[in-house]
Design a protein around this motif. Structure first.
Motif, mmCIF file in Angstrom:
data_model
loop_
_atom_site.group_PDB
_atom_site.id
_atom_site.type_symbol
_atom_site.label_atom_id
_atom_site.label_comp_id
_atom_site.label_asym_id
_atom_site.label_seq_id
_atom_site.Cartn_x
_atom_site.Cartn_y
_atom_site.Cartn_z
ATOM 1 N N ARG A 1 -2.397 4.021 8.836
ATOM 2 C CA ARG A 1 -3.472 3.955 7.860
ATOM 3 C C ARG A 1 -4.744 4.571 8.451
ATOM 4 N N GLY A 2 -5.349 5.422 7.702
ATOM 5 C CA GLY A 2 -6.566 6.064 8.170
ATOM 6 C C GLY A 2 -6.319 7.301 9.011
ATOM 7 N N GLN A 3 -5.075 7.525 9.401
ATOM 8 C CA GLN A 3 -4.783 8.690 10.235
ATOM 9 C C GLN A 3 -4.660 9.917 9.347
ATOM 10 N N ARG A 4 -5.377 10.958 9.707
ATOM 11 C CA ARG A 4 -5.331 12.173 8.909
ATOM 12 C C ARG A 4 -4.226 13.073 9.415
ATOM 13 N N ALA A 5 -3.549 13.691 8.476
ATOM 14 C CA ALA A 5 -2.525 14.653 8.883
ATOM 15 C C ALA A 5 -3.213 15.891 9.444
ATOM 16 N N PRO A 6 -2.626 16.528 10.437
ATOM 17 C CA PRO A 6 -3.241 17.729 11.007
ATOM 18 C C PRO A 6 -3.212 18.884 10.013
ATOM 19 N N THR B 1 2.921 19.996 18.312
ATOM 20 C CA THR B 1 1.487 19.870 18.556
ATOM 21 C C THR B 1 0.766 20.051 17.225
ATOM 22 N N PRO B 2 -0.220 19.235 16.887
ATOM 23 C CA PRO B 2 -0.615 18.052 17.659
ATOM 24 C C PRO B 2 0.421 16.950 17.538
ATOM 25 N N GLU B 3 0.447 16.083 18.519
ATOM 26 C CA GLU B 3 1.394 14.983 18.510
ATOM 27 C C GLU B 3 0.923 13.917 17.540
ATOM 28 N N ILE B 4 1.861 13.365 16.788
ATOM 29 C CA ILE B 4 1.517 12.257 15.905
ATOM 30 C C ILE B 4 2.052 11.001 16.551
ATOM 31 N N LYS B 5 1.126 10.150 16.932
ATOM 32 C CA LYS B 5 1.526 8.965 17.688
ATOM 33 C C LYS B 5 1.914 7.869 16.724
ATOM 34 N N GLU C 1 0.809 -1.218 0.000
ATOM 35 C CA GLU C 1 0.000 0.000 0.000
ATOM 36 C C GLU C 1 0.835 1.257 0.000
ATOM 37 N N GLY C 2 2.071 1.127 0.392
ATOM 38 C CA GLY C 2 2.889 2.328 0.508
ATOM 39 C C GLY C 2 2.688 2.989 1.863
ATOM 40 N N LYS C 3 3.441 4.011 2.097
ATOM 41 C CA LYS C 3 3.378 4.670 3.404
ATOM 42 C C LYS C 3 3.128 6.152 3.220
ATOM 43 N N ARG C 4 2.410 6.721 4.176
ATOM 44 C CA ARG C 4 2.173 8.157 4.141
ATOM 45 C C ARG C 4 2.937 8.789 5.296
ATOM 46 N N PHE C 5 3.429 9.968 5.029
ATOM 47 C CA PHE C 5 4.236 10.653 6.041
ATOM 48 C C PHE C 5 3.768 12.096 6.183
#
Lengths: 333, 216, 220
Positions: free
Chosen positions: B159-164, B120-124, B78-82
């Protein structure tokens, strides 16, 4: 100073006024001994007749000028002359002295440095002012300086200041780099350390597979190191040894272990079965026939499975002590 | 200190010591009245935006931009998002320093990037961000003295995490001469106060809007 | 020094003259000497060795071309090159090209050990202004002088690669330290510091002659 009031002291005592029955100048220095003695001994009925006979009595006239400012003579500085007394002002008698005890006729202590307070100097109380005038700077005898003692002190202090940290650093260094104890093995022989028998075979090779011929002036060495555990204790010590090639003149070369046939699992390690390390090294051509192999067994004890632990516990406790990591097997050629 | 021997008539009172004590006491009193030797209260951290440069004494950091990035999987996954943050860092110290890692999940960071105290916000995520210099052919983690390098911080998005929408960094400042008997070769941040174990001083807060749709 | 005139024990029982009181001059001298000693003590504290100086390396110095003999090894610099980029070929023939905003400096060094095998730690390029540039991490250590063992009997040749701003080149020196133990750190290890001989003219030649691509690695 304390004690019961004397019979004649009927009126309330004024503690800050000079006592009527003692010379007022007594506040300037240590009180005359007999006076204190009399006050502290209530058993004695009256003033002792000895008091006026003591040389404290003549002190009164001489001490009075000093008494004009009492704190100065109470606070004694090491660099302030308290004894012998300063020459009295011209209008006072030379014979005057506050000193209540007689002169001690002994050799004066040499004064040196800042350590000896001047009051330690001894002289006749009455004679000093005259002698000072008499001697003057004309006839000084050479002072003893104790130069040798001071130099010795400097040397000892410097030696300790350098030596103790150096010794400490050396102990620390040795904790990681122990002195090696060398066990020599005759050519073709077997060396035994920590319940493992070791044998070494050295061959000179012109070319090694994958590495090709050695560079000019150098010589490949193929070294085969064989280890045989004599019992389970030897099996426990089956961590890889350090293998070095060393010339008798002390020069050492690195080796590389390119293969070994020890079982991967320590429980498959058999007592009495020889296992082999294949080691290569490279040394200058001219010493290839002289260099010797050093094997430094690893003293680490690998953990065994549970069934072996019982066997370990049965052993004699002396054998349980891990050998220090400083034992070296030297294989002669 | 004493009169010359031989019966000097002048007697001087020892005034030097009382005077000195008086002078010292006065000085200490004035110092204490003005708040002692403690650091004067700092101004609140500066609020900065994209393109801002923060002087961290040993480094000069320009906060260039923030964006999302996508890295396709060469094996067809799927690849990775950063989330990427781009910094331009100039090493003003006298030796090569390493990028290290920013503070993350309440833990202190390391080396240069420890000065990015908090985001902030923290990306876990499990491993925290990766920081490196990536635009010079071979990835590097060195900041050489007198040179400016583009440092990229990469926070992996699950996956599914939206960037702030935007991220804000608390930025600290290095102490060029850290206190202590033997100078610590590690980089040390200037603390908030002189109290032992005080948290680092927040010199600036830099807010970067996150640009979307970039590809890694 | 002393105005005391002591008599020797046993020579006489007659009290000898004691001293005259110390003169004002002598007291002033004692005060000055005391202040001087206190100031000297403070000054000695100020020049006390820093942590790094006490435990740091012992440095042997030399110039490019010299054989610098340190306590455990000898080293020499045989050449200095500049490069704008470095092309690195790894064992699988994968090619990478490293670039820099400054200049790559490739220093050819050789070394031999005196008694025991040695290994170099990361080399440092020491600029004239005291700035220390660690060897670049864009070139793997396995391709540089830090990889092979330095052994007695022959010279081992290799390179050290740095990445520096052009302004740092003039007067630069290379520092070759030894690796230190992992657990027990040894103090005062030997290192050599070799002047690369980069005066203004040599620096200009180095910059002008910098290769666009300097190849490293690959099968030999």
């Amino acid at each position: 100073m304390t004690g019961t009031p004397r019979p004649e002291d009927e009126t309330p005592r004024d503690w800050f006024a000079p006592r009527r029955n003692t010379p007022p100048a007594a506040q300037d220095g240590p009180p005359p001994l007999p006076s204190r003695h009399a006050a502290a001994s209530p058993a004695l009925p009256r003033r002792q007749p000895a008091v006026p006979a003591v040389p404290a009595a003549p002190a009164v006239p001489a001490a009075q000028p000093l008494g004009s400012w009492p704190p100065r003579s109470r606070r004694v500085f090491s660099d302030q002359q308290v004894w012998p007394p300063r020459p009295a002002p011209p209008d006072e008698s030379r014979e005057a002295s506050t000193q209540p005890f007689p002169a001690i006729p002994a050799a004066p202590l040499p004064r040196h440095g800042f350590t000896a307070p001047p009051r330690e100097r001894v002289g006749g109380p009455a004679a000093v002012p005259e002698q000072e005038q008499a001697s003057g700077p004309a006839s000084p005898s050479p002072p003893r300086r104790r130069t040798a003692l001071r130099l010795a002190g400097v040397v000892v202090a410097a030696a300790l200041a350098i030596g103790i940290p150096s010794w400490d650093a050396h102990v620390f260094y040795r904790s990681g780099n122990p002195v090696h104890t060398v066990h020599t093995v005759e050519p073709g022989g077997t060396g035994t350390l920590m319940q493992v028998a070791w044998q070494v075979k050295v061959e000179q090779a012109d070319s090694l597979p994958g590495l090709g011929p050695a560079k000019p002036g150098r010589q490949w060495l193929k070294i085969t190191v064989t280890r045989t555990s004599l019992d389970m204790e030897g099996v426990v010590r089956s961590a890889d040894p350090e293998i070095k090639v060393k010339h008798p003149d002390g020069r050492t070369w690195q080796t590389e272990t390119v293969g070994k046939d020890l079982p991967l699992e320590i429980k498959e390690h058999q007592v009495g079965t020889p296992y082999r390390y294949d080691v290569i090294g490279v040394v200058p051509e001219e010493v290839a026939g002289q260099v010797q192999v050093h094997v430094i067994p690893n003293p680490a004890r690998l953990s065994l499975e549970k069934q072996s632990v019982e066997e370990l516990f049965q052993k004699d406790p002396a054998a349980e002590k891990p050998a220090p990591p400083d034992q070296v097997l030297l294989f002669r050629r | 200190m004493t009169s010359p021997p031989g019966g000097g008539t002048r007697r001087r009172r020892p005034v030097a010591v009382p005077l000195a004590i008086l002078a010292v006491a006065t000085g200490l009193g004035i110092t204490a009245a003005l708040g002692g030797f403690a650091k004067a209260p700092e101004a609140p951290p500066e609020q900065l935006g994209p393109g801002a440069t923060v002087d961290q004494k040993l480094f000069l950091t320009k906060f260039v931009a923030s964006r999302t990035a996508f890295q396709p999987d060469v094996y067809g996954g799927e690849g990775k998002r950063f989330l990427e943050i781009e910094l331009e860092v100039t090493n003003k110290s006298d030796r090569t320093q390493l990028v290290g890692s920013p503070g993350h999940a309440g833990k202190k960071g390391l080396l240069y990037a420890q000065s990015l105290l908090k985001m902030t916000p923290e990306i876990k995520n499990e491993f925290g961000p990766i920081s490196a210099i990536t635009d010079e052919g071979v990835p590097s983690r060195q900041l050489h003295p007198g040179m400016t390098a583009t440092v990229v911080l990469r926070y992996e998005l699950e996956r599914g995490q939206r960037a702030p929408e935007q991220v804000t960094f608390d930025v600290g400042v290095f102490d060029p001469e850290p206190p202590g008997f033997s100078a610590d070769p590690d980089l040390t941040l200037e603390p908030e106060s002189d109290v032992e174990g005080a948290p680092p001083e927040v010199e600036a807060r830099v807010t970067l809007p996150v640009r979307r749709g970039g590809t890694g | 020094m002393s105005t005391v005139t002591p008599s020797r024990p046993g020579t006489t029982t007659t009290p000898r003259p004691a001293s005259r009181p110390p003169s004002r001059l002598r007291r002033a001298g004692a005060v000055i000497a005391g202040i001087a000693l206190a100031a000297a003590a403070v000054a000695v504290q100020a020049v006390a060795l820093e942590h790094e100086d006490r435990l740091g390396n012992l440095t042997w110095t030399g110039r490019i071309g010299d054989e610098v003999v340190a306590s455990r090894f000898s080293a020499r610099v045989t050449g200095v090159h500049g490069a704008k980029s470095i092309q690195i070929t790894d064992v699988t023939d994968k090619v990478e090209k490293a670039t820099t905003s400054g200049l790559f400096v490739i220093v050819e060094v050789g070394a031999t050990a005196h008694r025991e095998p040695q290994k170099f730690g990361p080399p440092v390029l020491l600029a004239e202004d005291g700035k220390r540039y660690a060897a670049t991490d864009k070139v793997k250590p396995s391709l540089t002088i830090t990889h092979p063992y330095i052994q007695p009997g022959w010279w081992t040749e290799g390179v050290a690669v740095f990445e520096v701003p052009v302004a740092a080149l003039t007067g630069a020196r290379i520092v070759l330290p030894l690796t230190n133990g992992f657990f027990i750190k040894e103090a005062n290890l030997p290192e050599v510091e070799i002047d690369l001989g980069l005066d203004d003219a040599a620096t200009q030649r180095l910059i002008a002659g910098a290769e666009d691509v300097y190849p490293m690695g690959g099968k030999k």
